[in-house]
Design a protein around this motif. Structure first.
Motif, PDB file in Angstrom:
ATOM      1  N   VAL A 174       7.833  -6.996  15.355  1.00  0.00           N
ATOM      2  CA  VAL A 174       8.256  -6.835  13.970  1.00  0.00           C
ATOM      3  C   VAL A 174       8.634  -5.375  13.749  1.00  0.00           C
ATOM      4  CG1 VAL A 174       7.558  -6.982  11.564  1.00  0.00           C
ATOM      5  CG2 VAL A 174       6.735  -8.686  13.216  1.00  0.00           C
ATOM      6  N   LEU A 175       9.878  -5.150  13.354  1.00  0.00           N
ATOM      7  CA  LEU A 175      10.340  -3.795  13.044  1.00  0.00           C
ATOM      8  C   LEU A 175       9.914  -3.442  11.623  1.00  0.00           C
ATOM      9  CD1 LEU A 175      12.159  -1.224  13.493  1.00  0.00           C
ATOM     10  CD2 LEU A 175      14.021  -2.573  12.554  1.00  0.00           C
ATOM     11  N   LEU A 176       9.231  -2.319  11.478  1.00  0.00           N
ATOM     12  CA  LEU A 176       8.874  -1.838  10.152  1.00  0.00           C
ATOM     13  C   LEU A 176      10.040  -1.010   9.624  1.00  0.00           C
ATOM     14  CD1 LEU A 176       6.248  -3.094  10.623  1.00  0.00           C
ATOM     15  CD2 LEU A 176       5.122  -0.882  10.554  1.00  0.00           C
ATOM     16  N   ARG A 177      10.683  -1.503   8.585  1.00  0.00           N
ATOM     17  CA  ARG A 177      11.904  -0.863   8.096  1.00  0.00           C
ATOM     18  C   ARG A 177      11.693   0.076   6.920  1.00  0.00           C
ATOM     19  NH1 ARG A 177      16.952  -1.989   9.469  1.00  0.00           N
ATOM     20  NH2 ARG A 177      17.506  -1.068   7.473  1.00  0.00           N
ATOM     21  N   ALA A 178      10.694  -0.201   6.096  1.00  0.00           N
ATOM     22  CA  ALA A 178      10.522   0.659   4.925  1.00  0.00           C
ATOM     23  C   ALA A 178       9.096   0.627   4.392  1.00  0.00           C
ATOM     24  CB  ALA A 178      11.497   0.248   3.820  1.00  0.00           C
ATOM     25  N   LEU A 179       8.653   1.762   3.863  1.00  0.00           N
ATOM     26  CA  LEU A 179       7.324   1.907   3.283  1.00  0.00           C
ATOM     27  C   LEU A 179       7.430   2.496   1.898  1.00  0.00           C
ATOM     28  CD1 LEU A 179       5.165   3.790   5.948  1.00  0.00           C
ATOM     29  CD2 LEU A 179       5.261   1.339   5.544  1.00  0.00           C
ATOM     30  N   GLU A 180       6.447   2.112   1.071  1.00  0.00           N
ATOM     31  CA  GLU A 180       6.280   2.778  -0.215  1.00  0.00           C
ATOM     32  C   GLU A 180       5.162   3.801  -0.019  1.00  0.00           C
ATOM     33  OE1 GLU A 180       5.343   0.035  -3.282  1.00  0.00           O
ATOM     34  OE2 GLU A 180       4.666   1.594  -4.659  1.00  0.00           O
ATOM     35  N   PRO A 181       5.470   5.103  -0.079  1.00  0.00           N
ATOM     36  CA  PRO A 181       4.460   6.133   0.184  1.00  0.00           C
ATOM     37  C   PRO A 181       3.283   6.033  -0.788  1.00  0.00           C
ATOM     38  CG  PRO A 181       6.664   7.073   0.175  1.00  0.00           C
ATOM     39  CD  PRO A 181       6.790   5.679  -0.359  1.00  0.00           C
ATOM     40  N   HIS A 209      10.638   7.621  -3.337  1.00  0.00           N
ATOM     41  CA  HIS A 209      10.977   6.302  -2.805  1.00  0.00           C
ATOM     42  C   HIS A 209      12.006   6.374  -1.687  1.00  0.00           C
ATOM     43  CE1 HIS A 209       8.429   3.982  -5.294  1.00  0.00           C
ATOM     44  NE2 HIS A 209       8.922   4.480  -6.410  1.00  0.00           N
ATOM     45  N   ASP A 210      12.597   7.542  -1.486  1.00  0.00           N
ATOM     46  CA  ASP A 210      13.564   7.708  -0.410  1.00  0.00           C
ATOM     47  C   ASP A 210      12.877   8.234   0.861  1.00  0.00           C
ATOM     48  OD1 ASP A 210      16.222   7.779   0.694  1.00  0.00           O
ATOM     49  OD2 ASP A 210      16.139   9.960   0.500  1.00  0.00           O
ATOM     50  N   LEU A 211      11.600   8.586   0.748  1.00  0.00           N
ATOM     51  CA  LEU A 211      10.888   9.207   1.877  1.00  0.00           C
ATOM     52  C   LEU A 211      10.853   8.332   3.117  1.00  0.00           C
ATOM     53  CD1 LEU A 211       7.748  10.973   0.334  1.00  0.00           C
ATOM     54  CD2 LEU A 211       9.492  11.994   1.793  1.00  0.00           C
ATOM     55  N   ALA A 212      10.620   7.051   2.937  1.00  0.00           N
ATOM     56  CA  ALA A 212      10.455   6.159   4.087  1.00  0.00           C
ATOM     57  C   ALA A 212      11.251   4.882   3.904  1.00  0.00           C
ATOM     58  CB  ALA A 212       8.975   5.840   4.287  1.00  0.00           C
ATOM     59  N   SER A 213      12.411   4.969   3.262  1.00  0.00           N
ATOM     60  CA  SER A 213      13.216   3.794   2.951  1.00  0.00           C
ATOM     61  C   SER A 213      14.232   3.497   4.047  1.00  0.00           C
ATOM     62  CB  SER A 213      13.920   3.989   1.612  1.00  0.00           C
ATOM     63  OG  SER A 213      14.760   5.122   1.668  1.00  0.00           O
ATOM     64  N   GLY A 214      13.745   3.368   5.274  1.00  0.00           N
ATOM     65  CA  GLY A 214      14.598   3.075   6.424  1.00  0.00           C
ATOM     66  C   GLY A 214      13.767   3.284   7.679  1.00  0.00           C
TER      67      GLY A 214
END
Length: 210
Positions: free
Chosen positions: A115-122, A140-145
């Motif tokens: 499972v590829l982790l694509r995005a997180l909410e910090p 919200h742009d910190l880990a959005s990819g």
DNA sequence: CAATAGATCATCT
DNA sequence: GATGATCTATTGC
């Protein structure tokens, strides 16, 4: 350090402590299931590395030999060995010469799938993430990819093959109930099997990638 | 805004 | 030697 910085630091440390106190680590059985189920169920879980933490809001499933978009479809190589190994381990690789992608291995030992982790909410360690990703236009742009996520969390090839059911890189489930709506779509950034509905994300979450 | 070019390297042919 | 499970800056409307 300015008073504002000290306050932020304390708030973030409290955030991590609170998460640790109100969550439970996911055991290997969680990962020892069909990849698609694992991808779907990882939504809303918390990824923890050091003092940074984030809620998983977007994932993609990569299957075995029939999924031409998956690395595992080309068989076992030195790189893809982890994918065929026991579940609950990290598969990290470098893409386009500059970005790392973090995957979690699913399925029983001997069967590929991740499972590829694509995005997180910090959620915690946001000051650290901001330092690692000064270009980020917002929290919200910190880990959005996929590449942003690994950079913000400080994940590199060093973590390849690591057991995520214990140690410095783990995934936890909050003990309280949390409700959200899950949406499904085609995977992103690949050529083969684009239309397979193997991408899962939390509806309306601002940290989901485009 | 949307489209696109460029960066950069481990892995496999 | 070609090729990506990407991100960012820059250009053009």
């Amino acid at each position: 350090m300015k008073p504002a910085d000290i306050a932020m630091h304390r708030q973030q440390k409290n955030a991590l402590a609170h998460i640790l106190a109100s969550s439970r680590i996911l055991d290997r059985l969680f990962y020892e299931r069909p990849t698609v189920e694992v991808a779907r169920d990882l939504l809303g879980k918390i990824l923890i590395h050091g003092s940074t933490a984030g809620r998983i809001v977007e994932t993609e499933a990569y299957l075995g030999e029939h999924d031409m978009a998956a690395h595992a479809s080309h068989g076992v190589t030195p790189r893809t060995r982890v994918l065929f190994g026991p579940p609950g381990h990290a598969y990290v690789f470098l893409i386009y010469g500059m970005h790392y992608c973090l995957n979690l291995v699913a399925e029983p030992d001997g069967i590929p799938g991740c499972v590829l982790l694509r995005a997180l909410e910090p959620l915690a360690g946001i000051d650290i993430m901001l330092r690692r990703r000064p270009q980020a236009s917002s929290i919200h742009d910190l880990a959005s990819g996929p590449g942003k996520l690994t950079r913000a969390m400080g994940i590199t090839r060093r973590h390849n093959g690591m057991d995520v059911t214990q140690g410095e890189l783990t995934v936890r489930a909050l003990t309280g109930d949390s409700f959200f709506e899950v949406a499904t779509g085609g995977r992103i950034g690949i050529r083969h099997c684009r239309d397979w509905p193997l991408r899962f994300f939390i509806c309306g979450n601002p940290s989901v990638s485009r």
